[in-house]
Design a protein around this motif. Structure first.
Motif, mmCIF file in Angstrom:
data_model
loop_
_atom_site.group_PDB
_atom_site.id
_atom_site.type_symbol
_atom_site.label_atom_id
_atom_site.label_comp_id
_atom_site.label_asym_id
_atom_site.label_seq_id
_atom_site.Cartn_x
_atom_site.Cartn_y
_atom_site.Cartn_z
ATOM 1 N N PRO A 39 1.183 2.004 -5.474
ATOM 2 C CA PRO A 39 2.309 2.230 -6.369
ATOM 3 C C PRO A 39 3.051 0.931 -6.585
ATOM 4 C CG PRO A 39 2.818 3.035 -4.175
ATOM 5 C CD PRO A 39 1.398 2.567 -4.150
ATOM 6 N N LEU A 40 3.004 0.421 -7.796
ATOM 7 C CA LEU A 40 3.719 -0.805 -8.121
ATOM 8 C C LEU A 40 4.915 -0.461 -8.989
ATOM 9 C CD1 LEU A 40 0.800 -3.253 -8.902
ATOM 10 C CD2 LEU A 40 2.037 -2.932 -6.785
ATOM 11 N N ALA A 41 5.899 -1.317 -8.936
ATOM 12 C CA ALA A 41 7.113 -1.067 -9.694
ATOM 13 C C ALA A 41 7.268 -2.127 -10.764
ATOM 14 C CB ALA A 41 8.325 -1.078 -8.765
ATOM 15 N N GLU A 66 1.413 5.414 9.242
ATOM 16 C CA GLU A 66 0.304 6.332 9.523
ATOM 17 C C GLU A 66 -0.767 6.251 8.442
ATOM 18 O OE1 GLU A 66 0.708 10.408 10.233
ATOM 19 O OE2 GLU A 66 1.803 10.200 12.108
ATOM 20 N N THR A 67 -0.333 6.276 7.193
ATOM 21 C CA THR A 67 -1.269 6.277 6.072
ATOM 22 C C THR A 67 -2.161 5.047 6.101
ATOM 23 O OG1 THR A 67 0.271 7.541 4.704
ATOM 24 C CG2 THR A 67 -1.452 6.318 3.554
ATOM 25 N N HIS A 68 -1.609 3.909 6.463
ATOM 26 C CA HIS A 68 -2.343 2.645 6.350
ATOM 27 C C HIS A 68 -2.729 2.048 7.697
ATOM 28 C CE1 HIS A 68 -1.514 2.784 2.096
ATOM 29 N NE2 HIS A 68 -0.241 3.007 2.372
ATOM 30 N N ALA A 69 -2.570 2.814 8.774
ATOM 31 C CA ALA A 69 -2.913 2.303 10.103
ATOM 32 C C ALA A 69 -4.385 1.930 10.213
ATOM 33 C CB ALA A 69 -2.561 3.342 11.169
ATOM 34 N N PHE A 70 -5.246 2.625 9.453
ATOM 35 C CA PHE A 70 -6.679 2.331 9.446
ATOM 36 C C PHE A 70 -7.110 1.741 8.113
ATOM 37 C CE2 PHE A 70 -7.250 6.224 12.453
ATOM 38 C CZ PHE A 70 -6.773 5.483 13.517
ATOM 39 N N GLY A 71 -6.158 1.246 7.349
ATOM 40 C CA GLY A 71 -6.464 0.715 6.031
ATOM 41 C C GLY A 71 -6.515 -0.796 6.022
ATOM 42 N N ASN A 72 -5.917 -1.396 4.992
ATOM 43 C CA ASN A 72 -5.933 -2.839 4.826
ATOM 44 C C ASN A 72 -4.531 -3.404 5.028
ATOM 45 O OD1 ASN A 72 -5.875 -5.500 3.125
ATOM 46 N ND2 ASN A 72 -8.038 -5.024 3.471
ATOM 47 N N TYR A 73 -4.437 -4.511 5.742
ATOM 48 C CA TYR A 73 -3.121 -5.076 6.050
ATOM 49 C C TYR A 73 -2.390 -5.524 4.790
ATOM 50 C CZ TYR A 73 0.459 -7.235 8.940
ATOM 51 O OH TYR A 73 1.660 -7.558 9.557
ATOM 52 N N GLN A 130 2.328 -4.409 1.126
ATOM 53 C CA GLN A 130 2.895 -3.958 -0.145
ATOM 54 C C GLN A 130 3.780 -2.731 0.068
ATOM 55 O OE1 GLN A 130 1.440 -5.373 -3.216
ATOM 56 N NE2 GLN A 130 2.782 -4.290 -4.621
ATOM 57 N N GLN A 131 3.262 -1.789 0.842
ATOM 58 C CA GLN A 131 3.976 -0.533 1.037
ATOM 59 C C GLN A 131 5.291 -0.727 1.789
ATOM 60 O OE1 GLN A 131 2.785 2.709 -0.128
ATOM 61 N NE2 GLN A 131 1.718 1.188 -1.355
ATOM 62 N N ILE A 132 5.269 -1.512 2.867
ATOM 63 C CA ILE A 132 6.509 -1.674 3.618
ATOM 64 C C ILE A 132 7.515 -2.503 2.832
ATOM 65 C CG2 ILE A 132 5.317 -1.431 5.824
ATOM 66 C CD1 ILE A 132 5.643 -4.427 6.259
ATOM 67 N N THR A 133 7.040 -3.427 1.996
ATOM 68 C CA THR A 133 7.947 -4.242 1.188
ATOM 69 C C THR A 133 8.709 -3.389 0.189
ATOM 70 O OG1 THR A 133 6.576 -6.225 1.420
ATOM 71 C CG2 THR A 133 8.049 -6.136 -0.477
ATOM 72 N N LEU A 134 8.053 -2.379 -0.365
ATOM 73 C CA LEU A 134 8.694 -1.522 -1.354
ATOM 74 C C LEU A 134 9.387 -0.314 -0.732
ATOM 75 C CD1 LEU A 134 6.001 -1.544 -4.200
ATOM 76 C CD2 LEU A 134 8.116 -2.870 -4.049
ATOM 77 N N SER A 135 9.354 -0.188 0.581
ATOM 78 C CA SER A 135 9.977 0.978 1.212
ATOM 79 C C SER A 135 11.488 0.802 1.290
ATOM 80 C CB SER A 135 9.412 1.181 2.622
ATOM 81 O OG SER A 135 9.844 0.153 3.489
ATOM 82 N N THR A 155 6.872 -7.593 -10.699
ATOM 83 C CA THR A 155 5.708 -7.029 -10.015
ATOM 84 C C THR A 155 4.644 -8.079 -9.772
ATOM 85 O OG1 THR A 155 6.083 -4.822 -10.939
ATOM 86 C CG2 THR A 155 3.842 -5.344 -10.235
ATOM 87 N N GLU A 156 4.362 -8.899 -10.773
ATOM 88 C CA GLU A 156 3.355 -9.941 -10.614
ATOM 89 C C GLU A 156 3.804 -10.976 -9.594
ATOM 90 O OE1 GLU A 156 0.858 -13.192 -13.320
ATOM 91 O OE2 GLU A 156 2.167 -11.733 -14.296
ATOM 92 N N ALA A 157 5.093 -11.305 -9.607
ATOM 93 C CA ALA A 157 5.612 -12.270 -8.633
ATOM 94 C C ALA A 157 5.497 -11.712 -7.219
ATOM 95 C CB ALA A 157 7.064 -12.611 -8.955
ATOM 96 N N LEU A 158 5.812 -10.435 -7.056
ATOM 97 C CA LEU A 158 5.699 -9.814 -5.744
ATOM 98 C C LEU A 158 4.255 -9.847 -5.250
ATOM 99 C CD1 LEU A 158 6.979 -8.098 -3.437
ATOM 100 C CD2 LEU A 158 6.366 -6.079 -4.774
ATOM 101 N N ASN A 159 3.321 -9.502 -6.122
ATOM 102 C CA ASN A 159 1.915 -9.520 -5.728
ATOM 103 C C ASN A 159 1.448 -10.920 -5.339
ATOM 104 O OD1 ASN A 159 1.296 -6.806 -5.928
ATOM 105 N ND2 ASN A 159 0.790 -6.920 -8.100
ATOM 106 N N THR A 160 1.853 -11.901 -6.124
ATOM 107 C CA THR A 160 1.457 -13.274 -5.816
ATOM 108 C C THR A 160 2.036 -13.726 -4.480
ATOM 109 O OG1 THR A 160 1.296 -13.833 -8.170
ATOM 110 C CG2 THR A 160 1.521 -15.664 -6.634
#
Length: 582
Positions: A11-13, A190-197, A202-207, A328-333
């Motif tokens: 989910p990007l903003a 929990e959702t990303h504990a076995f996913g990709n760092y 991204q998720q914690i930054t937007l939380s 959004t692009e700046a955040l991703n970069t």
């Protein structure tokens, strides 16, 4: 093989004009850095990363592969593995692993379904009622519920580890529905504990939880009229604590130095200021919500308010984001830049080893884990499943002969000791409330309570060395000793004595049906507890000493037998050979 990044739906903003009340609409996009092709190398672990100055040694090249044990583990081997990979295990768990293998167990854990999420549990239990708007009610309850009763113990172990790396504390969130804010953060872990760092970053930054805790929610661009500058809190801690650390590292975690011997820093103040410009304009998504806002305001990813976003150029860590680039692009970069930094694999990998296996991993161990973090063997960087496998199946984790080495092992966190007992003996809450409560008080409880750290630096620092101890003279770290003192040692034992006997933690009670038939024979009772609670780590001398103490207790009646069980458990929980996880 060139590592690539997993391509996840995130989910990007996107930035929007600021509507009345700050209502913003989130968008969804498929994340892929525009400047990165699928074939672009993200840094090979053998390179050591970073430039400038000589290495301080330890840039060891590509580590040799680790031979994964495939034989059926013994009780002692299985217990040791489960002590590292879970927050506690039962006799049934131990027997199941003894009939299987480590790899098969890991496969099953990665596929295990998740139990009800924290946010959903709070809603189902009525904590979305307006009377709880300014409280933390329900948060501790759902935390203990998951940690004690969940059927995905590896995921929960990883959630606790990640919560102590990318720290959020309810004590630092000054917001309505903060229990939902932290519950949502835990659900993300929990959702990303076995996913990709990278996805997790991204998720914690937007939380909203992180936005509140590190004060960049509502962050505004610089104002030349007043001289105000963007809040730098998140930019600094994101680099220092969550991704790359303060000093440049080789792939094995050793520090790179100048010719003078001084460590090479990873970033300067200008990098902090430049990165802080990325984290402007981000705020809660209140679109479609009426005031007073419901708990969902703490669950939605943050979105960007165009009028508050810094549209000018942003320079940090050798990366420049041109003026006019979207928020959004700046955040991703920015997150890509940190994710691709050569420091990230050894910096994060070493701390995960510390949380699960040992406080002082060898450089070779760190290098092996770092290599897998950089490339999981299929060209993917940041694959946490692969990293967990590398940590738990490494020779340094599995070779029981290493237990005799002074540098091997770690002090069990007080919370983990409590959970070891709870999970070993099926502790349950008949009311379903799990009212264990806040266990932060060192004098009367554990001196530690999940998601209640006193600062973003966690309950203890990864490099902490307790002064005036043998660890100091041996050059060893002991992170958990930072919350260990006379008060916390006594408080832990006094509280656990009450908890084991069925009081002191709400209606939480354990099932001792497996121990009561053994209570008449102190030796048999202690052997069972040693295997199920202490991973067979208590020595013969310690067992003999405890047995002598138990033999002084009468065992003629059911009440006396139960008292023997209680005493045996407390004695083991107090034993140094248990408290130090080998």
């Amino acid at each position: 093989m060139n590592p690539t990044i997993l391509n996840h739906d995130l989910p990007l903003a996107a930035p929007h004009p600021e509507p009345p009340g700050g209502a913003l609409e989130p968008t969804t996009d498929r994340w892929r850095p525009a400047w990165l092709s699928a074939a672009a190398p993200l840094g090979v672990v053998a390179c050591g990363g970073g430039g400038g100055g000589p290495s301080s040694g330890g840039d060891t090249g590509t580590p040799a592969p680790v031979v994964v044990p495939s034989n059926r583990p013994t009780a002692a081997e299985a217990g040791r593995f489960l002590s590292q990979a879970t927050l506690g295990y039962s006799r049934a768990d131990l027997n199941a692993l003894m009939a299987s293998s480590y790899s098969e167990w890991l496969d099953a854990q990665f596929k295990a379904p998740r139990s009800q999420g924290h946010v959903d549990w709070l809603k189902a239990r009525g904590y979305a009622d307006a009377s709880y708007i300014n409280s933390t009610a329900g948060l501790d309850n759902t935390l203990w519920r998951k940690f004690i009763s969940s059927t995905d113990p590896l995921r929960q172990r990883m959630v606790l580890a990640l919560s102590e790396l990318c720290v959020v504390s309810v004590l630092g969130i000054n917001a309505q529905w903060r229990q939902f804010s932290v519950a949502n953060y835990l659900d993300l872990l929990e959702t990303h504990a076995f996913g990709n760092y990278r996805t997790l970053l991204q998720q914690i930054t937007l939380s909203p939880a992180m936005g509140y805790y590190l004060t960049y929610r509502g962050n505004q661009k610089a104002n030349p009229n007043t001289g105000s500058q963007p809040d730098e809190n998140y930019a600094r801690e994101l680099m220092q604590l969550f991704t790359i650390g303060l000093v440049q590292l080789n792939a094995d975690g050793s520090v790179k130095t100048h010719s003078s011997g001084a460590p090479l820093e990873t970033y300067q103040q200008a990098d902090v200021s430049g990165l802080a410009r990325v984290f402007t304009g981000w705020n809660q998504d209140v679109s479609g919500l009426t005031t007073p806002y419901p708990p969902d305001v703490q669950v939605r990813p943050m979105v960007n308010t165009a009028s508050r976003y810094e549209t000018g150029s942003k320079a940090f860590l050798g990366t420049t984001i041109a003026a006019g680039v979207s928020a959004t692009e700046a955040l991703n970069t920015a997150l890509d830049t940190l994710f691709l930094h050569p420091n990230l694999p050894p910096f994060v990998g070493r701390q995960l080893i510390q949380r699960l296996v040992t406080s002082n991993p060898s450089p070779a161990y760190v290098a092996r884990v770092s290599a897998v973090f950089s490339n999981n063997g299929a060209g993917v960087r940041g694959d946490l499943q692969a990293v967990l496998r590398a940590i738990l199946l490494d020779t340094e984790a599995r070779d029981s002969a290493r237990m005799a080495q002074p540098s091997q092992g770690k002090l069990r966190e007080p919370v983990v000791r409590f959970l070891n007992w709870a999970r070993a003996f099926g502790a349950n809450s008949p009311s379903g409330l799990w009212a264990v409560g806040d266990t932060s008080d060192p004098a009367t409880r554990l001196g530690q309570s999940p998601m209640r750290s006193g600062s973003v630096f966690n309950f203890f620092r990864p490099g902490y060395v307790p002064p005036g101890t043998a660890l100091t003279s041996q050059g060893l770290t002991g992170p958990e000793f930072q919350i260990t003192n006379e008060s916390s040692v006594a408080g832990y034992l006094n509280w656990m004595q009450r908890v084991v006997a069925g009081s002191g933690a709400g209606d939480l009670s354990a099932d001792y049906s497996s121990l009561l038939p053994l209570a008449g024979n102190a030796g048999d009772l202690l052997q069972e507890i040693n295997q199920v609670l202490a991973a067979s780590q208590l020595s013969a001398a310690t067992l003999a000493s405890l047995q002598s103490a138990l033999n002084t207790m009468p065992s003629a009646t059911p009440a006396q037998l139960r008292n023997r069980v209680h005493a045996a458990l407390v004695l083991v929980l107090a034993a140094p050979e248990y408290i130090v996880q080998k």
